[in-house]
Design an enzyme around this catalytic site. Sequence first.
Site, mmCIF file in Angstrom:
data_model
loop_
_atom_site.group_PDB
_atom_site.id
_atom_site.type_symbol
_atom_site.label_atom_id
_atom_site.label_comp_id
_atom_site.label_asym_id
_atom_site.label_seq_id
_atom_site.Cartn_x
_atom_site.Cartn_y
_atom_site.Cartn_z
ATOM 1 N N HIS A 1 3.581 -0.979 4.278
ATOM 2 C CA HIS A 1 2.826 -2.205 4.566
ATOM 3 C C HIS A 1 1.327 -1.984 4.775
ATOM 4 O O HIS A 1 0.584 -2.960 4.868
ATOM 5 C CB HIS A 1 3.445 -2.933 5.764
ATOM 6 C CG HIS A 1 4.767 -3.563 5.416
ATOM 7 N ND1 HIS A 1 5.926 -2.839 5.376
ATOM 8 C CD2 HIS A 1 5.077 -4.820 5.044
ATOM 9 C CE1 HIS A 1 6.923 -3.638 5.004
ATOM 10 N NE2 HIS A 1 6.429 -4.841 4.799
ATOM 11 N N ASP B 1 2.170 -8.011 -5.745
ATOM 12 C CA ASP B 1 2.982 -7.376 -6.796
ATOM 13 C C ASP B 1 2.468 -7.648 -8.217
ATOM 14 O O ASP B 1 2.836 -6.938 -9.147
ATOM 15 C CB ASP B 1 4.442 -7.858 -6.708
ATOM 16 C CG ASP B 1 5.070 -7.551 -5.357
ATOM 17 O OD1 ASP B 1 4.626 -6.592 -4.702
ATOM 18 O OD2 ASP B 1 5.993 -8.283 -4.954
HETATM 19 O O1 F6P Z 1 6.222 -9.162 -2.449
HETATM 20 C C1 F6P Z 1 5.341 -8.432 -1.687
HETATM 21 C C2 F6P Z 1 6.024 -7.255 -1.053
HETATM 22 O O2 F6P Z 1 5.062 -6.530 -0.306
HETATM 23 C C3 F6P Z 1 6.769 -6.320 -2.005
HETATM 24 O O3 F6P Z 1 5.916 -5.446 -2.689
HETATM 25 C C4 F6P Z 1 7.733 -5.639 -1.085
HETATM 26 O O4 F6P Z 1 8.878 -5.200 -1.769
HETATM 27 C C5 F6P Z 1 8.084 -6.729 -0.105
HETATM 28 O O5 F6P Z 1 7.031 -7.689 -0.162
HETATM 29 C C6 F6P Z 1 8.250 -6.263 1.314
HETATM 30 O O6 F6P Z 1 8.672 -7.333 2.055
HETATM 31 P P1 F6P Z 1 8.680 -7.379 3.640
HETATM 32 O O7 F6P Z 1 7.267 -7.506 4.095
HETATM 33 O O8 F6P Z 1 9.494 -8.564 3.956
HETATM 34 O O9 F6P Z 1 9.261 -6.076 4.093
#
Ligand code: F6P
Length: 333
Positions: free
Chosen positions: A263, A127
């Site tokens: 992701h 981020d």
């Molecule tokens: O903080 C990294 C991040 O990829 C953010 O950009 C996103 O909002 C969050 O983690 C997603 O989290 P998770 O992998 O728990 O869904």
Amino acid sequence: MSRIAVLTSGGDSPGMNAAIRAAVRCGCSLGLEMFGVSRGFAGLIEGDLLSLDNRAVGGVIERGGTFLRTARSAAFLTKKGQERALDTISSWRIDGIIVIGGNGSLKGAHWLQEQGIPTVGVPASIDNDICGTAMAIGVDTVLNTVVASLNRIRDTAVSHGRAFVVEVMGRNSGYIALMGGLAGGAEIVLIPEVSLSLKEVSALVELGVAKGKHHSIIVVSEGFTPSGEHQDKKEEEGSAGALVSRYLNDTGTIETRLTILGHLQRGGSPTAFDRILACRLSEAAVDLLAGGAGGVMTALVDQEVKAIPFAELSKEGRNVNLEIYRLVHKLAN
Ligand code: F6P
């Protein structure tokens, strides 16, 4: 200081493996005993540690993710979990800890330091919302992934004369959208830091059409919420990108499609920049601990590696540069 443990925590980011490798090899070169903690603070609570030597970190520099695995540990926020983590540290006779992760993980690192455990943080989060460092490990790789995705999307957008809403990650920060949008030649970037109504977004798209643009790329940060009458509709639509895309399709003159990168952005082999950053920040972390200093995060400041005290890390996180926002839209003419 003779036994150091390394852990990765929070969302994984490309370059974490390079950071672990550098920490282990730098520690070993100083004659320190190095340990890895599985699944971040969760592994610290459960006593899930393993010994790491130079050979154990061979062949990982190019791998995305983290071979130590990671977690967002709710238990570490509880008194019981914290007590168990401290027990693990004492039973394994760990003298110092390196925490590789984002804002939440660095808070955990700060807490360990406050309990008298020398702890150094290494900023790693896609981020780029960690204040005190120009770049966190993983950011450059995610930007390259976003740009590669935008290149592909533009091919089909041009072919069909469509608008594409591309939603990217970033939690509450618009950094990925902003920089990815600039490098990817986006027409419009929507970020949480700048308030805009859906009507205004639609007007911008139509302005492009009036100027002879047959396609449009709108990069939307997941944290964007429109101002005005649609500000409560995000949840209903499922995401910021879905809301923008639906509105443009319903009201605009140009057919619109939505792509949520999700992701996909977090995986992949780290870029040279992220590997180099990881090596430099981890070396500094080991040197600091070996010299008896804890309570800091290693950071990239004016191209140099510096140590920033945990106490100086602002709670609000890092701001995006709104000059870049202006530039994106200037170049979209
Ligand atoms: O903080 C990294 C991040 O990829 C953010 O950009 C996103 O909002 C969050 O983690 C997603 O989290 P998770 O992998 O728990 O869904």
